[in-house]
Motif scaffolding. Structure first.
Motif, PDB file in Angstrom:
ATOM      1  N   ALA A  37      36.090  39.005  27.723  1.00  0.00           N
ATOM      2  CA  ALA A  37      35.132  39.744  26.897  1.00  0.00           C
ATOM      3  C   ALA A  37      33.926  38.872  26.570  1.00  0.00           C
ATOM      4  N   ASP A  38      34.150  37.590  26.268  1.00  0.00           N
ATOM      5  CA  ASP A  38      33.037  36.659  26.017  1.00  0.00           C
ATOM      6  C   ASP A  38      32.100  36.602  27.226  1.00  0.00           C
ATOM      7  N   LEU A  39      32.685  36.443  28.407  1.00  0.00           N
ATOM      8  CA  LEU A  39      31.903  36.357  29.636  1.00  0.00           C
ATOM      9  C   LEU A  39      31.068  37.616  29.849  1.00  0.00           C
ATOM     10  N   PHE A  40      31.688  38.775  29.686  1.00  0.00           N
ATOM     11  CA  PHE A  40      30.985  40.036  29.919  1.00  0.00           C
ATOM     12  C   PHE A  40      29.918  40.283  28.856  1.00  0.00           C
ATOM     13  N   GLU A  41      30.201  39.939  27.613  1.00  0.00           N
ATOM     14  CA  GLU A  41      29.203  40.106  26.551  1.00  0.00           C
ATOM     15  C   GLU A  41      27.983  39.224  26.806  1.00  0.00           C
ATOM     16  N   GLN A  42      28.221  37.968  27.150  1.00  0.00           N
ATOM     17  CA  GLN A  42      27.114  37.055  27.432  1.00  0.00           C
ATOM     18  C   GLN A  42      26.317  37.514  28.645  1.00  0.00           C
ATOM     19  N   SER A  43      27.008  37.979  29.666  1.00  0.00           N
ATOM     20  CA  SER A  43      26.329  38.439  30.874  1.00  0.00           C
ATOM     21  C   SER A  43      25.489  39.678  30.600  1.00  0.00           C
ATOM     22  N   ALA A  44      26.022  40.602  29.820  1.00  0.00           N
ATOM     23  CA  ALA A  44      25.277  41.812  29.473  1.00  0.00           C
ATOM     24  C   ALA A  44      24.061  41.453  28.625  1.00  0.00           C
ATOM     25  N   ALA A  45      24.210  40.532  27.696  1.00  0.00           N
ATOM     26  CA  ALA A  45      23.102  40.122  26.836  1.00  0.00           C
ATOM     27  C   ALA A  45      21.998  39.428  27.646  1.00  0.00           C
ATOM     28  N   ASN A  46      22.386  38.681  28.672  1.00  0.00           N
ATOM     29  CA  ASN A  46      21.422  37.978  29.516  1.00  0.00           C
ATOM     30  C   ASN A  46      20.841  38.869  30.609  1.00  0.00           C
ATOM     31  N   GLY A  47      21.412  40.073  30.769  1.00  0.00           N
ATOM     32  CA  GLY A  47      20.945  40.966  31.824  1.00  0.00           C
ATOM     33  C   GLY A  47      21.419  40.557  33.206  1.00  0.00           C
ATOM     34  N   THR A  48      22.501  39.803  33.272  1.00  0.00           N
ATOM     35  CA  THR A  48      23.053  39.369  34.552  1.00  0.00           C
ATOM     36  C   THR A  48      23.635  40.569  35.285  1.00  0.00           C
ATOM     37  N   PRO A  49      23.252  40.777  36.550  1.00  0.00           N
ATOM     38  CA  PRO A  49      23.825  41.894  37.306  1.00  0.00           C
ATOM     39  C   PRO A  49      25.352  41.750  37.401  1.00  0.00           C
ATOM     40  N   LEU A  50      26.028  42.868  37.331  1.00  0.00           N
ATOM     41  CA  LEU A  50      27.489  42.871  37.339  1.00  0.00           C
ATOM     42  C   LEU A  50      28.054  42.191  38.584  1.00  0.00           C
ATOM     43  N   ARG A  51      27.401  42.382  39.729  1.00  0.00           N
ATOM     44  CA  ARG A  51      27.862  41.746  40.971  1.00  0.00           C
ATOM     45  C   ARG A  51      27.936  40.228  40.838  1.00  0.00           C
ATOM     46  N   GLU A  52      27.019  39.645  40.091  1.00  0.00           N
ATOM     47  CA  GLU A  52      27.033  38.199  39.907  1.00  0.00           C
ATOM     48  C   GLU A  52      28.167  37.765  38.976  1.00  0.00           C
ATOM     49  N   VAL A  53      28.593  38.661  38.103  1.00  0.00           N
ATOM     50  CA  VAL A  53      29.674  38.336  37.174  1.00  0.00           C
ATOM     51  C   VAL A  53      31.016  38.394  37.879  1.00  0.00           C
ATOM     52  N   VAL A  54      31.256  39.465  38.628  1.00  0.00           N
ATOM     53  CA  VAL A  54      32.567  39.657  39.254  1.00  0.00           C
ATOM     54  C   VAL A  54      32.622  39.171  40.686  1.00  0.00           C
ATOM     55  N   GLY A  55      31.496  38.791  41.247  1.00  0.00           N
ATOM     56  CA  GLY A  55      31.467  38.289  42.609  1.00  0.00           C
ATOM     57  C   GLY A  55      30.964  39.343  43.574  1.00  0.00           C
ATOM     58  N   GLY A  56      30.936  38.973  44.831  1.00  0.00           N
ATOM     59  CA  GLY A  56      30.450  39.867  45.882  1.00  0.00           C
ATOM     60  C   GLY A  56      31.441  40.962  46.195  1.00  0.00           C
ATOM     61  N   THR A  57      31.236  41.622  47.311  1.00  0.00           N
ATOM     62  CA  THR A  57      32.077  42.753  47.689  1.00  0.00           C
ATOM     63  C   THR A  57      33.529  42.341  47.923  1.00  0.00           C
ATOM     64  N   ARG A  58      33.761  41.105  48.277  1.00  0.00           N
ATOM     65  CA  ARG A  58      35.139  40.647  48.508  1.00  0.00           C
ATOM     66  C   ARG A  58      35.985  40.824  47.248  1.00  0.00           C
ATOM     67  N   TRP A  59      35.415  40.617  46.066  1.00  0.00           N
ATOM     68  CA  TRP A  59      36.166  40.685  44.823  1.00  0.00           C
ATOM     69  C   TRP A  59      35.936  41.994  44.084  1.00  0.00           C
ATOM     70  N   SER A  60      35.230  42.920  44.675  1.00  0.00           N
ATOM     71  CA  SER A  60      34.939  44.168  43.970  1.00  0.00           C
ATOM     72  C   SER A  60      36.186  45.023  43.796  1.00  0.00           C
ATOM     73  N   SER A  61      37.191  44.804  44.615  1.00  0.00           N
ATOM     74  CA  SER A  61      38.413  45.582  44.513  1.00  0.00           C
ATOM     75  C   SER A  61      39.617  44.655  44.453  1.00  0.00           C
ATOM     76  N   PRO A  62      40.206  44.475  43.260  1.00  0.00           N
ATOM     77  CA  PRO A  62      41.397  43.616  43.183  1.00  0.00           C
ATOM     78  C   PRO A  62      42.506  44.092  44.108  1.00  0.00           C
ATOM     79  N   ARG A  63      42.638  45.403  44.288  1.00  0.00           N
ATOM     80  CA  ARG A  63      43.689  45.937  45.155  1.00  0.00           C
ATOM     81  C   ARG A  63      43.448  45.510  46.595  1.00  0.00           C
ATOM     82  N   ARG A  64      42.187  45.605  47.068  1.00  0.00           N
ATOM     83  CA  ARG A  64      41.882  45.207  48.432  1.00  0.00           C
ATOM     84  C   ARG A  64      42.119  43.714  48.611  1.00  0.00           C
TER      85      ARG A  64
END
Length: 101
Positions: free
Chosen positions: A57-84
């Motif tokens: 939650a800290d990471l996501f709050e800071q990223s949202a406050a800084n305007g960091t694109p979500l892709r940069e927070v969770v990684g590229g397409t490789r990590w977009s799906s934990p199931r994959r």
């Protein structure tokens, strides 16, 4: 200081309230990661899971406050799906010991 199940519930409710305030895309992503962590958490202790969720939650709050694109927070397409990612990990680890290549 209060400890035990009541304190854990309070911490979890605070965590959920924090995630509800996130922008929609961040909220969706953190909910998906939380579901993933229910099955693959660091240990069986609730305190460990809660600490991980609070850090997330800290990471996501800071990223949202800084305007960091979500892709940069969770990684590229490789990590977009934990199931994959899990399927890929199982395939690699399963084939390593089978001798099939």
């Amino acid at each position: 200081m209060v400890t035990g199940p009541i304190e854990d519930k309070r911490r979890y409710r605070q965590y959920k309230a924090r995630t509800q305030r996130l922008p929609a895309t961040y909220h969706t992503a953190i909910d998906a990661l939380q579901r993933y962590l229910r099955f693959f958490r660091p240990s069986d202790k609730a305190d460990s899971l809660l600490a991980t969720l609070e850090d997330l939650a800290d990471l996501f709050e800071q990223s949202a406050a800084n305007g960091t694109p979500l892709r940069e927070v969770v990684g590229g397409t490789r990590w977009s799906s934990p199931r994959r990612c899990l399927r890929t990990t199982r395939r690699v680890s399963g084939s390593a010991g089978s001798g099939n290549g």
